[in-house]
Design an enzyme around this catalytic site. Structure first.
Site, PDB file in Angstrom:
ATOM      1  N   ASP A 123       3.448  19.264  19.589  1.00 61.02           N
ATOM      2  CA  ASP A 123       3.760  17.926  19.059  1.00 61.02           C
ATOM      3  C   ASP A 123       4.207  16.989  20.176  1.00 61.02           C
ATOM      4  O   ASP A 123       4.373  15.797  19.957  1.00 61.02           O
ATOM      5  CB  ASP A 123       4.838  18.003  17.975  1.00 61.02           C
ATOM      6  CG  ASP A 123       6.073  18.767  18.426  1.00 61.02           C
ATOM      7  OD1 ASP A 123       5.925  19.946  18.800  1.00 61.02           O
ATOM      8  OD2 ASP A 123       7.165  18.183  18.432  1.00 61.02           O
ATOM      9  N   ASN A 124       4.401  17.521  21.377  1.00 63.15           N
ATOM     10  CA  ASN A 124       4.791  16.677  22.500  1.00 63.15           C
ATOM     11  C   ASN A 124       3.653  16.532  23.503  1.00 63.15           C
ATOM     12  O   ASN A 124       3.887  16.216  24.669  1.00 63.15           O
ATOM     13  CB  ASN A 124       6.024  17.258  23.203  1.00 63.15           C
ATOM     14  CG  ASN A 124       7.267  17.177  22.320  1.00 63.15           C
ATOM     15  OD1 ASN A 124       7.324  16.347  21.418  1.00 63.15           O
ATOM     16  ND2 ASN A 124       8.233  18.027  22.574  1.00 63.15           N
TER      17      ASN A 124
ATOM     18  N   ASP B  17      19.690  12.798  11.692  1.00 64.59           N
ATOM     19  CA  ASP B  17      20.233  11.473  11.356  1.00 64.59           C
ATOM     20  C   ASP B  17      19.271  10.335  11.718  1.00 64.59           C
ATOM     21  O   ASP B  17      19.563   9.170  11.471  1.00 64.59           O
ATOM     22  CB  ASP B  17      21.587  11.260  12.058  1.00 64.59           C
ATOM     23  CG  ASP B  17      21.465  11.345  13.575  1.00 64.59           C
ATOM     24  OD1 ASP B  17      20.336  11.545  14.086  1.00 64.59           O
ATOM     25  OD2 ASP B  17      22.500  11.212  14.257  1.00 64.59           O
TER      26      ASP B  17
HETATM   27  P1  AMP Z   1      11.381  16.262  19.675  1.00 60.44           P
HETATM   28  O1  AMP Z   1      12.480  17.190  20.045  1.00 60.44           O
HETATM   29  O2  AMP Z   1      11.651  14.841  20.048  1.00 60.44           O
HETATM   30  O3  AMP Z   1      10.041  16.691  20.128  1.00 60.44           O
HETATM   31  O4  AMP Z   1      11.369  16.250  18.090  1.00 60.44           O
HETATM   32  C1  AMP Z   1      10.904  17.309  17.303  1.00 60.44           C
HETATM   33  C2  AMP Z   1      10.964  16.936  15.846  1.00 60.44           C
HETATM   34  O5  AMP Z   1      12.327  16.765  15.416  1.00 60.44           O
HETATM   35  C3  AMP Z   1      10.280  15.619  15.503  1.00 60.44           C
HETATM   36  O6  AMP Z   1       9.706  15.729  14.233  1.00 60.44           O
HETATM   37  C4  AMP Z   1      11.430  14.641  15.490  1.00 60.44           C
HETATM   38  O7  AMP Z   1      11.153  13.502  14.714  1.00 60.44           O
HETATM   39  C5  AMP Z   1      12.550  15.471  14.886  1.00 60.44           C
HETATM   40  N1  AMP Z   1      13.882  14.987  15.294  1.00 60.44           N
HETATM   41  C6  AMP Z   1      14.461  15.121  16.495  1.00 60.44           C
HETATM   42  N2  AMP Z   1      15.689  14.551  16.508  1.00 60.44           N
HETATM   43  C7  AMP Z   1      15.885  14.010  15.285  1.00 60.44           C
HETATM   44  C8  AMP Z   1      16.947  13.298  14.666  1.00 60.44           C
HETATM   45  N3  AMP Z   1      18.067  12.989  15.325  1.00 60.44           N
HETATM   46  N4  AMP Z   1      16.791  12.922  13.384  1.00 60.44           N
HETATM   47  C9  AMP Z   1      15.671  13.219  12.714  1.00 60.44           C
HETATM   48  N5  AMP Z   1      14.638  13.909  13.213  1.00 60.44           N
HETATM   49  C10 AMP Z   1      14.728  14.298  14.495  1.00 60.44           C
HETATM   50 MG    MG Z   2       8.623  15.078  20.203  1.00 58.34          MG
END
Ligand code: AMP
Ligand code: MG
Length: 486
Positions: free
Chosen positions: A244-245, A117
């Site tokens: 990616d982190n 979202d």
């Molecule tokens: P993260 O868990 O923050 O490292 O995110 C991993 C991937 O999932 C990244 O590409 C984020 O942009 C995507 N992502 C995480 N949460 C959402 C969300 N609520 N809506 C869209 N993309 C998300």
């Molecule tokens: Mg991330």
């Protein structure tokens, strides 16, 4: 505000369509950081500023972008991730003359949102705010929190939750996964543009080296080795060290289910989704190297036209990790224990200390702090150690004192003061973080957030009357799991 990515080709990003939120309100604005970034805090707190910070409406001249990146998530490669719920507002030059990017997380759907979202829940927003500011106060390289907002909307997770956004500042948001994005597409031209962009920002000296891309890779390896050593020295567990982190700047980024360890146990994992303990405390150095190896692979086409030569270069850069990590970690441990110079038995001394802490289920932070008192350096046992703990530590204390005597002649008082400047009294304790989040999301009560933020701003200084922030959790307060909550 500038948008430096505007100078890069369109395949690097996607411009978003903004979706205004119902009722954006500031939970907190980091005024000192705003000043450091050259931003007008009063304007940010006003209607136009809030419209920008909440990604609802941009003032003239601000062109937000969602960046493309890929990444290995728990070891599995995903060729297209990108900013699915974040927007890069642009970049500024801060008061130290450094480039800083400003990003909103929770800003709405973008071309990279897949089924998400694009929003964030308030709980993880407050967690990131508090943890990243705490890390900054502890002296660890990190992205910084500029603002936390309530959106006035509800996000659906396992249950409906209040929505939030965090606005953060970073040296850059270029990740190992950003390089992987172009490598996966065999887009060598894109890879070169990205490397040049990142090098100009994070390793300008590398551009003048004989092999610029090798020098760049070496600088990223050095920065990550130093960073992870800092994490290990304060008991920080990132929780989701996906490629990616991991920022190539060497800043801690993307605070998800991260946490500080209470009782020392090297196998500690908090993240609920980390079933196999891939990102456990003790695995962090080897995972950092694994991620850097993915970066080196991505950079191969730039390292040399000759494939064998490129592999040799990448191996040369990666080989530096081990030494750099250990040098930084051991130097940090010596400082934590007030040791001067280097002695052969130091590694054994560190190892035995950690083993004793584990065997006695001692609190990691408080053990080091307990050793940092004048009386303890003068020969006393820390007053609050229960009898069995004191007994278990007795042989180690004797070895430590012998080693202290070998070093310089620093007076116990000075040595203790130096130790207290590296052994924090206050870390963001999980049970207090969880209670802070519960107060904010269940009772709209942001007072615990503010109070914790104030305490954690001076982690190395004992603050009278705030002992509860230094106390480990009781058995029923102990937090077993943390959640991404995305
Ligand atoms: P993260 O868990 O923050 O490292 O995110 C991993 C991937 O999932 C990244 O590409 C984020 O942009 C995507 N992502 C995480 N949460 C959402 C969300 N609520 N809506 C869209 N993309 C998300
Ligand atoms: Mg991330």
């Amino acid at each position: 505000m500038r948008q430096s990515y505007d100078g890069l080709p369109e395949r690097f990003y996607a411009p978003p369509e903004l979706t205004p939120v119902a009722d954006a309100r500031l939970v907190h604005l980091n005024r000192p950081l705003a000043a450091e970034l050259g931003l007008d805090a009063d304007w940010l707190a006003g209607p136009e500023g809030l419209a920008m910070l909440s990604a609802s409406h941009m003032p003239p001249g601000v062109r937000p972008l969602a960046l493309a990146y890929a990444g290995h998530q728990f070891g599995h490669f995903v060729s297209r991730l990108g900013d699915g719920r974040a927007l890069l507002l642009g970049d500024v030059r801060d008061s130290h003359g450094h480039e800083r990017e400003i990003q909103i997380k929770g800003s709405g759907r973008t071309a990279f949102s897949r089924r998400g979202d694009g929003r964030a829940a308030l709980g993880p927003v407050l967690r990131e705010y508090l943890l990243s500011e705490s890390m900054a106060a502890l002296g660890v390289p990190t992205t910084r929190a500029l603002a936390a907002l309530r959106t006035g909307e509800t996000v659906m997770r396992e249950k409906p939750l209040p929505g939030g956004m965090i606005v953060r500042a970073a040296a850059s948001h270029i990740r190992v996964g950003t390089f992987q994005y172009f490598a996966a597409r065999q887009d060598v031209a894109g890879l070169r543009l990205l490397a040049d962009f990142a090098m100009a920002r994070h390793a300008p000296d590398a551009a003048r080296a004989e092999h610029p891309y090798l020098a760049f890779l070496e600088s990223v390896v050095a920065a990550q080795a130093a960073l992870v050593a800092r994490w290990m020295l304060i008991g920080f567990i990132h929780g989701v060290m996906n490629t990616d982190n991991m920022a190539v700047s060497g800043e801690t980024i993307d605070y998800g289910p991260c946490a500080f360890m209470d009782q020392y146990d090297p196998a500690t994992v908090f993240s609920f989704i980390d079933e196999h303990g891939r990102y456990a405390y003790t695995n962090q150095p080897s995972i950092a190297l694994w991620n850097l190896t993915r970066l080196a692979e991505a950079l191969l086409p730039l390292l040399s036209e000759d494939e064998d030569r490129a592999v040799e270069h990448s191996q040369q850069a990666l080989a530096g990790f081990h030494t750099r990590f250990h040098d930084a970690y051991f130097a940090g441990m010596r400082a934590k224990l007030g040791l001067e110079g280097e002695a052969e038995q130091d590694e054994t001394l560190f190892h035995t200390l950690l083993q004793t802490m584990q065997a006695t289920q001692s609190d990691f932070t408080n053990t080091f702090r307990a050793l940092s008192h004048d009386a303890v350096l003068e020969g006393a046992t820390p007053a609050d150690w229960p009898q069995p703990v004191a007994e278990a530590f007795a042989p180690w204390l004797a070895q430590w004192r012998q080693r202290l005597a070998q070093g310089g002649q620093a007076a116990p008082h000075d040595r203790a003061a130096r130790m207290r400047s590296v052994n924090p009294c206050y870390i963001p304790r999980n049970h207090l973080v969880e209670a802070m989040i519960a107060a904010a999301i269940e009772h709209d009560d942001d007072a615990p957030f503010r109070e914790m933020l104030a305490v954690l701003a001076n982690p190395y200084e004992h603050q009278p009357g705030r002992d509860r922030y230094a106390a480990p959790p009781t058995p029923d307060e102990r937090v077993r799991y943390t959640y991404c909550g995305t």
